[in-house]
Every structure is written in structure tokens, then in C-alpha cells.
Motif scaffolding. Structure first.
Motif, short mmCIF file in Angstrom:
data_model
loop_
_atom_site.label_atom_id
_atom_site.label_comp_id
_atom_site.label_asym_id
_atom_site.label_seq_id
_atom_site.Cartn_x
_atom_site.Cartn_y
_atom_site.Cartn_z
N LEU A 200 -4.86 -38.56 -21.33
CA LEU A 200 -5.40 -37.76 -21.47
C LEU A 200 -5.66 -36.34 -21.48
N PHE A 201 -4.72 -35.26 -22.05
CA PHE A 201 -4.68 -34.10 -21.50
C PHE A 201 -5.62 -32.70 -21.61
N GLY A 202 -6.30 -32.17 -21.49
CA GLY A 202 -7.21 -31.39 -21.71
C GLY A 202 -8.40 -30.72 -20.91
N PRO A 203 -8.77 -29.31 -21.19
CA PRO A 203 -9.96 -28.94 -20.28
C PRO A 203 -10.68 -30.46 -20.06
N VAL A 204 -10.93 -29.32 -18.15
CA VAL A 204 -11.78 -30.84 -17.35
C VAL A 204 -13.31 -31.21 -17.56
#
Ligand code: SF4
Ligand code: SF4
Ligand code: SF4
Length: 321
Positions: A200-204
Motif C-alpha cells: 500500500l502506497f501513501g503518506p507515511v
């Protein structure tokens, strides 16, 4: 935690050498918290079905060649990262390995660059071929600057950077979080290709919140899990899945000062091949000493002595714990 000889050498690599050569990017390796715009990946082994779509997508997105199979019949082949494989799904198995995400059964595990908050590869590189992006924290590589000394390989606590030994103009090779796609508004290819949301990609910060939400779930009950992306760069999609029993730890939240790639699993991380690391980064230990040199112009040999003293002191402290 005891600092082993290998860890000591990594500390030296990320600091001692620079005392002699100098370090252009000192400020970049001293960030101690996630930057506001930090981007990363949450890999949840309990959602992974081992399809390896992420590996294929990674090769396609980064123009990496396929690797010839060396061990026919073995599930995880190639068996590790290499100069032509930036991302790998491996399998942990105990005995017959019937039950998924159990220590007596089996689990999948994904390996690639962790995009450390305080990356020792950046700290070790004498020519700033490796840099941490000031906006999104992605640790990138500039082949034009690289002189092939491979200090980054020695310094990395996760054994990630690989060297193109069989190339006449060799480069260091590692995952750069698909920064070429990210800068155009896209997401990492492995996350886009993952059918289950395991990558899952995204802001940490969002990824950490999502990981903590999952840790509150009741095993065996159904919940909605986001697929591919938490950044809003792609349309949100969710799938209902039965929650697994997680180990009570998000690997990467604290290790070596934190990493922008985070892992969740049902099997203890040391069984999955993750090193047991201190919360303090190697870069921060060595940078503290380097500041002293630059400030006071102390001789490099004194710095090396300081490093040895710090490690010995720390080992002594560990024994008392
Ligand atoms: S995992 Fe290794 S190569 Fe990746 S940023 Fe951290 S130190 Fe550098
Ligand atoms: S091999 Fe390249 S990237 Fe690694 S330390 Fe040397 S110059 Fe930096
Ligand atoms: S972020 Fe990109 S380079 Fe890194 S493992 Fe995923 S697909 Fe490969």
C-alpha cells in the motif's frame, strides 16, 4: 541491545570514512522524524497471497531484466535482491507450513529498500550519489555522481544496495520508490499492481495510522482494507477481508530512527529475516561525532577513537540492562 561487530563496521562506514573524505550532504542525514510530505509503503504480509505481481510490475516499471532461475522447484527464486531485482517476495515456512501467518506455518515477506528516515547509505556516500529527497523523503541514486566505492553497501543495515559486478560501467542498484512515477503524480508500480492491498502506497503518517487501525482489529472478523493507495493520487478502492492476528509491532516505525517502508505480519519479524536493530540510527551516531570534527577540526583518528569509545560504552550499557 548489543551492537555486533557487523553493526560497528556499518557505523564506521557511515561515519568514520567521512571524517577523512568529507561529507557534502551532512544536513540531509540528520532528520529525526518523518517529514510532513514523507511517502512510503506499508507491506502487510497477512494480506499477501504471494502472487509476485509486484515483482513483475517492478521490473517493468524500472526496465530491469528477468533473472534466470537457478534453483528449479524452489518457490522464492531468485532467492534474494540482486543488481537486476529491486523487490522480492520471499516465503517463510516452518515444517509442513500449513497455516498462513503463523509461526508454525508460513508467511510471505517483501524485501526492498526501506527508505530510512536517517539513511546510513546517504551518510556513508562521500560524493552524494545517494540523497534523501527534502520533500518526500525518498532515498534516490544518481549514477553520474557514483564513484563505485560501495560504502553504501557496507553501511546499509538492511543489506539492500547491490552492485553491477558484471557490467563494464557498474552502478549501485536499489529501489527508489518509483520516484520517476511519483514525480509525475503516480504511485509505486508494486503497489499499483498488488491485487490485495498487501503493498500500500501513501503518506507515511497515513500508513502508520492504517497499520495501527489494523492492529486494533479482532482476528477472524471482516473489515475493509484499502487497495494500492492512501495518497489520493488514484481512486480509492477497498476490499473486505478477514483480519489476521498480527504481532504487536510495526517493523520500521522505530528501527534505526524509523523507515518510510513499514511492515506488518503475523509471524515475528526476526523469523522473517529482519534484523534486530537499535532505535537510534547509525547515521545519527556518526553524524554527532562528525559535527565535532567540523566544528573543532579534530583529527580523523580522534573521531575513530570516539566511535570506538561510543560503541564500547554502549555495549557496556547493554550488558547492564
Ligand atoms: S534501507 Fe539501506 S539503502 Fe535503503 S535507505 Fe536505508 S540505508 Fe539506504
Ligand atoms: S558506490 Fe556510489 S553510491 Fe555507493 S558510496 Fe560509493 S559513490 Fe556513493
Ligand atoms: S517502489 Fe518501485 S522500485 Fe521499489 S519495489 Fe516497488 S515497484 Fe520496485
Amino acid at each position: 541491545m548489543k551492537i555486533r561487530r557487523r553493526d560497528f563496521l556499518k557505523g564506521i562506514a557511515s561515519g568514520g570514512v567521512l571524517a577523512v573524505i568529507g561529507k557534502p550532504d551532512l544536513a540531509l542525514a540528520t532528520e529525526r522524524q518523518y517529514q510532513p510530505g514523507a511517502l512510503g509503503i506499508l507491506y502487510d504480509a497477512t494480506l499477501c497471497v504471494g502472487c509476485q505481481s509486484c515483482m513483475v510490475a517492478c521490473k517493468k516499471a524500472n526496465n530491469m531484466p528477468m533473472e534466470r532461475t537457478r534453483a528449479p522447484g524452489v518457490w522464492d527464486d531468485p532467492v534474494d535482491l540482486s543488481s537486476s531485482t529491486l523487490n522480492i517476495i520471499k516465503k517463510y515456512q516452518h515444517g509442513e507450513g500449513q497455516v498462513k501467518d503463523s509461526v508454525d506455518g508460513y508467511s510471505f515477506v517483501k524485501r526492498h529498500c526501506m527508505h530510512c528516515v536517517e539513511p546510513s547509505c546517504v551518510s556513508a556516500c562521500p560524493v552524494s550519489a545517494l540523497t534523501k529527497d527534502k520533500e518526500n523523503g525518498i532515498v534516490g541514486y544518481n549514477k553520474e555522481r557514483c564513484i563505485g566505492c560501495r560504502y553504501c553497501q557496507i553501511a546499509c543495515p538492511f543489506n539492500i544496495p547491490k552492485f553491477q559486478w558484471d557490467d563494464p560501467t557498474p552502478e549501485i542498484v536499489k529501489c527508489q520508490l518509483c520516484s520517476h512515477l511519483v514525480e509525475k503524480g503516480g504511485i509505486s508500480a508494486c503497489c499499483e499492481a498488488c491485487p490485495t492491498g498487501a503493498s500500500l502506497f501513501g503518506p507515511v503518517e497515513s500508513l502508520i495510522n492504517e497499520a495501527k487501525r489494523r492492529q486494533q482489529m479482532v482476528p477472524g472478523k471482516y473489515y475493509d482494507f484499502p487497495i494500492s493507495d492512501l495518497s489520493g493520487r488514484t481512486s480509492p478502492e477497498f476490499k473486505s477481508r478477514m483480519a489476521a492476528k498480527y504481532v504487536p509491532e510495526i517493523y520500521g516505525e522505530y528501527e534505526v530512527g524509523g523507515t518510510q517502508v513499514l511492515h506488518m505480519a503475523g509471524v515475528p519479524f526476526n523469523k522473517l529475516g529482519f534484523p534486530d536493530l537499535p532505535h537510534e540510527s547509525y547515521a545519527s551516531i556518526s553524524d554527532g561525532i562528525q559535527y565535532a570534527i567540523y566544528k573543532g577540526m579534530v583529527y580523523p583518528i580522534v573521531v575513530l577513537g570516539g566511535l570506538i569509545y561510543m560503541v564500547n560504552k554502549r555495549e557496556g550499557g547493554d550488558k547492564e540492562e
